[in-house]
Design a protein around this motif. Structure first.
Motif, short mmCIF file in Angstrom:
data_model
loop_
_atom_site.label_atom_id
_atom_site.label_comp_id
_atom_site.label_asym_id
_atom_site.label_seq_id
_atom_site.Cartn_x
_atom_site.Cartn_y
_atom_site.Cartn_z
N GLU A 132 0.80 -1.32 0.14
CA GLU A 132 0.04 0.19 -0.10
C GLU A 132 0.83 1.30 -0.04
O GLU A 132 0.36 2.12 -0.50
CB GLU A 132 -1.13 -0.30 1.15
CG GLU A 132 -0.36 0.08 2.44
CD GLU A 132 -1.49 -0.25 3.62
OE1 GLU A 132 -2.74 -0.06 3.28
OE2 GLU A 132 -1.13 -0.30 4.51
N ASP A 133 2.06 1.19 0.52
CA ASP A 133 2.89 2.38 0.44
C ASP A 133 3.52 2.71 -0.85
O ASP A 133 4.29 3.56 -1.15
CB ASP A 133 4.05 2.27 1.52
CG ASP A 133 3.59 2.68 3.16
OD1 ASP A 133 2.32 3.20 3.05
OD2 ASP A 133 4.16 2.17 3.91
N GLU A 134 3.61 1.72 -1.94
CA GLU A 134 4.18 1.99 -3.07
C GLU A 134 3.13 2.17 -4.26
O GLU A 134 3.58 1.91 -5.24
CB GLU A 134 4.77 0.66 -3.24
CG GLU A 134 5.86 0.27 -2.15
CD GLU A 134 6.82 -0.85 -2.42
OE1 GLU A 134 6.92 -1.46 -3.67
OE2 GLU A 134 7.92 -1.10 -1.88
N VAL A 135 1.89 2.08 -4.11
CA VAL A 135 0.97 2.21 -5.08
C VAL A 135 0.67 3.54 -5.75
O VAL A 135 0.41 4.50 -4.98
CB VAL A 135 -0.39 1.28 -4.77
CG1 VAL A 135 -1.49 1.50 -5.85
CG2 VAL A 135 -0.24 -0.03 -4.33
N PHE A 136 0.70 3.74 -7.08
CA PHE A 136 0.12 4.88 -7.74
C PHE A 136 -1.34 4.75 -7.93
O PHE A 136 -1.73 3.57 -8.52
CB PHE A 136 0.77 4.93 -9.05
CG PHE A 136 2.45 5.27 -9.06
CD1 PHE A 136 2.70 6.82 -9.01
CD2 PHE A 136 3.33 4.36 -9.22
CE1 PHE A 136 4.02 7.24 -9.11
CE2 PHE A 136 4.72 4.90 -9.27
CZ PHE A 136 4.91 6.25 -8.93
N TRP A 137 -2.10 5.70 -7.53
CA TRP A 137 -3.45 5.77 -7.68
C TRP A 137 -4.13 6.77 -8.66
O TRP A 137 -3.72 8.00 -8.66
CB TRP A 137 -4.23 5.96 -6.37
CG TRP A 137 -3.95 5.09 -5.25
CD1 TRP A 137 -3.18 5.12 -4.01
CD2 TRP A 137 -4.69 3.91 -5.17
NE1 TRP A 137 -3.09 4.10 -3.44
CE2 TRP A 137 -4.11 3.25 -4.00
CE3 TRP A 137 -5.46 3.17 -5.80
CZ2 TRP A 137 -4.35 1.92 -3.42
CZ3 TRP A 137 -6.11 1.83 -5.41
CH2 TRP A 137 -5.35 1.21 -4.20
N ILE A 138 -4.80 6.12 -9.49
CA ILE A 138 -5.61 7.06 -10.52
C ILE A 138 -7.18 7.31 -9.80
O ILE A 138 -7.71 6.36 -9.31
CB ILE A 138 -5.76 6.26 -11.64
CG1 ILE A 138 -4.74 5.70 -12.42
CG2 ILE A 138 -6.83 6.97 -12.51
CD1 ILE A 138 -4.80 4.73 -13.30
N LEU A 177 -2.07 1.45 -10.30
CA LEU A 177 -1.28 0.96 -11.29
C LEU A 177 -0.60 -0.32 -10.82
O LEU A 177 -0.26 -0.13 -9.73
CB LEU A 177 -0.17 1.73 -11.90
CG LEU A 177 -0.61 3.13 -12.52
CD1 LEU A 177 0.74 3.97 -12.93
CD2 LEU A 177 -1.34 2.90 -13.66
N TYR A 223 4.63 -0.91 -11.57
CA TYR A 223 4.79 0.40 -10.94
C TYR A 223 4.72 0.32 -9.42
O TYR A 223 4.02 0.04 -8.92
CB TYR A 223 3.34 1.48 -11.64
CG TYR A 223 3.55 1.29 -12.80
CD1 TYR A 223 4.19 2.41 -13.64
CD2 TYR A 223 2.93 0.50 -13.70
CE1 TYR A 223 4.36 2.37 -15.01
CE2 TYR A 223 3.09 0.43 -15.22
CZ TYR A 223 3.84 1.48 -15.76
OH TYR A 223 3.90 1.46 -17.19
N TYR A 234 6.01 3.07 -6.29
CA TYR A 234 6.39 4.28 -5.91
C TYR A 234 7.49 4.09 -4.78
O TYR A 234 7.48 4.21 -3.53
CB TYR A 234 5.32 4.98 -5.07
CG TYR A 234 5.53 6.52 -4.67
CD1 TYR A 234 5.73 7.45 -5.81
CD2 TYR A 234 5.42 6.93 -3.31
CE1 TYR A 234 6.01 8.82 -5.45
CE2 TYR A 234 5.64 8.32 -2.94
CZ TYR A 234 6.19 9.16 -3.98
OH TYR A 234 6.19 10.44 -3.80
N ARG A 252 10.62 3.53 -10.44
CA ARG A 252 9.25 3.47 -10.13
C ARG A 252 8.40 2.74 -11.24
O ARG A 252 7.16 2.47 -11.05
CB ARG A 252 8.72 5.13 -9.93
CG ARG A 252 9.57 5.50 -8.78
CD ARG A 252 9.18 6.95 -8.31
NE ARG A 252 9.58 7.37 -7.15
CZ ARG A 252 9.22 8.50 -6.66
NH1 ARG A 252 8.67 9.35 -7.33
NH2 ARG A 252 9.95 8.67 -5.55
N GLU A 253 9.11 2.45 -12.42
CA GLU A 253 8.30 1.83 -13.59
C GLU A 253 9.35 0.84 -14.06
O GLU A 253 10.53 1.33 -14.45
CB GLU A 253 8.06 2.66 -14.64
CG GLU A 253 7.43 2.11 -15.96
CD GLU A 253 7.12 2.90 -17.17
OE1 GLU A 253 6.05 3.09 -17.46
OE2 GLU A 253 8.04 3.73 -17.52
#
Lengths: 467, 467
Positions: free
Chosen positions: B84-90, B104, B137, B139, B151-152
């Motif tokens: 959860e600390d590493e997720v990119f959110w749309i 992502l 992905y 973060y 990060r990608e």
């Protein structure tokens, strides 16, 4: 099944996508797909052929990040205006709010041209041509359809920079040739190049060419585009080169791309028949299926024979399998016909004894015996015949879907049956009237047809119902 | 340049990435990269070889959407806690706020297993094995490094479902063999498989195996992982099958993946030398560069000869080019050595007269004359010798980077020089003490070394400084 009818076609299409394991559309985000084995194999073939052609012509492969900072996506004002309603925005990462919002690329002009300005220095660097195969993201609000209109779709996009307008146009000519090979030679699909009207061109382009085909239901599908961007992007991204005289000049640019999903959808719908898929040999994941016809006591001999045939095909680099499942031969035929495998070899005791294989063509249904010793000589000829037949049959149907119209009665009569050629005076108000009846897909120089609204002469146009 | 030293190595690495056009790290989002021609070519070779091996072993290719709805990513509690600390959110699309946030993908267990529950019905469907090559992905808040921590990043991920725990373990054994071929045979890199300690396993896994190599600076790089997931995901995603007796059971699962970026980084750093890249022939974008040595009045003859050599290599399927630029031969040598091309052919008037080509090996620097007529017979042998030399040289250096330590003095002495073998009693408090000195990268059964904290016996461990 009457596949020319829209409802039946749609039902058939969804059934084939599912049964042939091309895509699964049950993923819980609207407009996205899970590509399954058969779909991945076909798209991979299309992608690799295209990449090979592009790279032979000097377009370098690249992978760009999927994320674009908001300030970069927004640099060219017409471009962002055209895409802003369709962009997915990343605003948070982990538990943090991002300082700069990140877009999922709807297309890669902006991130690529940000880098072009670092890479291009001199006329020696030009022409500069790159491409990437990737997914792009557009928040479609229209009705989505698998492979045809989605929120995530697979394509290849090419981008170039040139010393002047004319050299950029030369690149568009080169791309036309490459896409023709892809669409017409590889996929055996007919198409027409339509110059889109001003109001329908790519946001930020000087002009847009579209590669359009006609689906069995008479609607037009855009399968690729190519845009001349002029200096519109180079001026905002500051992409300059030093010419032979030491002067700084802005580059002229083009961008272009085919949709892999739409190419696949067109191949499925245009070549398919009531039995299912019909795939051109070059993109078929399995080109030949060998079905051993087994009788009691003959199993080993027949499998030995099937294996010998397989070895021959393997040595020729032909993708083939032996279907050794414990099913009736008829069930196997049904299965591989539905999957679109171009050629079936049956090998039974009589074939073995006669030194033959029994061949069935998926496209025509034709069946004939082939000498085992002739396989090497005949198989590529057979593939070529299949390709020619698919291409010619599709071309013939395509050409029957062109109509001429002089007035709205005729436009209304033919709309939804294919592409209608008519005229237009050049006034936007008349175009708006025309578009109440049908979409204007092409505008060309030429005064041989009158505007159905005012009767004035100015341009030749094509109108059609579109996907 | 002393490449064993961390600072020099880092400087060398960035220089090679830039000059050989592998990646450009100036894209304006931290931790992302633009992959350029040379990088794309090498990664594509690695990817295609891996995909071929996986598919031959029955793993089906697939492409999944990059977006994962929040509720699906969050189904397995340990998994989401780990990511959860590493997720990119749309959170937005166009001008709308989305009802359900979209992540992502940081990895694809959750979206894939959502679909597994639709696809798997019976023991006949098992084992079920799929894979995809894609970007993921994360973060990263740690210091990012091109190809190593971003990060990608590009990888291949495989996912399987099985009738029971043991069959899932068999799949992990199969994956070990495939990754061994990828890492050691294709890329000529040494590695060790480390079973990670409990607190460092994949979130949601029963256990995690890591494929670790040692970089020239003595730090360990994890290049691939394989996880036994037991029934942890099948229970929350409700992936059940009917066994032979009609009973419903949960599947047992595994997931696994190598990082293409890290494989490439390891190949660059482990095989490279002061002149630049040294690429194993199978992944080299150009395997042989032909340099015509031109003297006045002899240009055409020499180019004809170079073209004849090129045709020979083309016919053998060898990736080759003639460097026809107007540069001094020395500049060409320098350029292609920096790019890591395994073999250089020089063709000058004397070579032409003698019916020979002059060969230079990139790995050893060895130079020798080869009969023109012997090219076909000798070239693959030469490639194999180069591969063997790269593999053996790397293996030798690797083996010298293993140490044994009985106490913290020894651990401190060897930390940063490679992998240190020691012991551990099994108490978490002692592990915490050990990890103040070095990272615990492996825990195995075995009582032949004592815990450096308490002197107790329980496990063999490996510790190292890691990337």
């Amino acid at each position: 099944m009457e596949l020319e009818k829209e409802d039946a076609l749609s039902e058939w299409y969804h059934k084939v996508l599912k049964e042939a394991k091309i895509v699964d559309s049950r993923y819980p985000i609207k407009g996205t797909l899970v590509y399954r084995k058969w779909g991945v194999f076909v798209i991979r073939s299309i992608q690799r052929e295209l990449e090979k052609m592009l790279e032979t012509a000097g377009h370098e492969p690249t992978f760009f990040p999927v994320m674009i900072p908001e300030n970069i996506l927004g640099k060219e004002t017409k471009h962002i205006a055209g895409f802003e309603d369709e962009v997915f925005w990343i605003t948070h990462a982990g538990k943090n709010k991002l300082d700069v919002k990140l877009a999922l690329r709807p297309t890669s002009e902006t991130p690529m041209y940000e880098m072009f300005s670092l890479w291009i220095r001199s006329y020696n660097d030009l022409p500069f041509k790159i491409h990437q195969s990737c997914a792009v993201y557009r928040y479609e609000t229209k009705h989505t359809r698998p492979l045809i209109r989605g929120r995530e779709f697979l394509w290849n996009e090419g981008h170039s920079a040139h010393t002047d307008y004319g050299d950029a146009e030369k690149n568009i000519s080169e791309i036309k040739e490459i896409y023709k090979k892809l669409i017409n030679e590889l996929l055996c699909l007919p198409f027409i190049i339509d110059k889109r009207p001003e109001w329908d061109k790519f946001p930020g382009a000087e002009y847009t060419l579209a590669f359009d085909t006609i689906m069995p239901d008479g609607k037009v599908l855009q399968i690729a585009t190519a845009h001349h961007l002029g200096e519109n992007f180079s001026k905002v991204f500051d992409i300059k080169y030093e010419d032979e005289t030491g002067k700084q000049k802005f580059v002229h640019q083009t961008s272009y791309g085919p949709s892999f999903g739409r190419l696949l959808a067109a191949a499925i719908l245009i070549h398919g028949d009531e039995k299912g898929l019909v795939l051109p040999p070059k993109i078929a994941p399995v080109q030949v299926v060998i079905v051993p016809i087994v009788f009691k006591g003959k199993t080993d001999e027949i499998y030995d024979y099937a294996n010998k045939i397989k070895e021959k095909l393997d040595a020729l680099g032909i993708r083939n399998i032996i279907d050794s499942r414990e099913l009736h031969a008829g069930e196997k035929y049904y299965h591989w016909e539905m999957k679109g495998v171009p050629v079936r070899f049956e090998a039974g005791p009589r074939d073995l004894k006669a030194g033959k294989v029994f061949v069935a063509r998926r496209d025509t249904g034709e069946k004939f015996a082939l000498d085992y010793d002739e396989i090497n000589n005949k198989i590529f000829e057979l593939f070529k015949n299949i390709e020619d037949n698919l291409r010619d049959t599709a071309q013939e149907k395509f050409e029957k879907k062109f109509f001429k119209a002089e007035n709205f009665n005729e436009i209304d009569e033919f709309t939804g049956k294919g592409i209608i050629e008519s005229g237009w005076c050049g006034e936007k108000s008349c175009a708006d009237e025309i578009e109440k009846h049908s979409d204007m897909i092409a505008v060309e120089e030429g005064k041989d047809a009158a505007c159905p609204v005012c009767g004035g002469f100015g341009y030749r146009i094509r109108v059609a119902k579109t996907y």
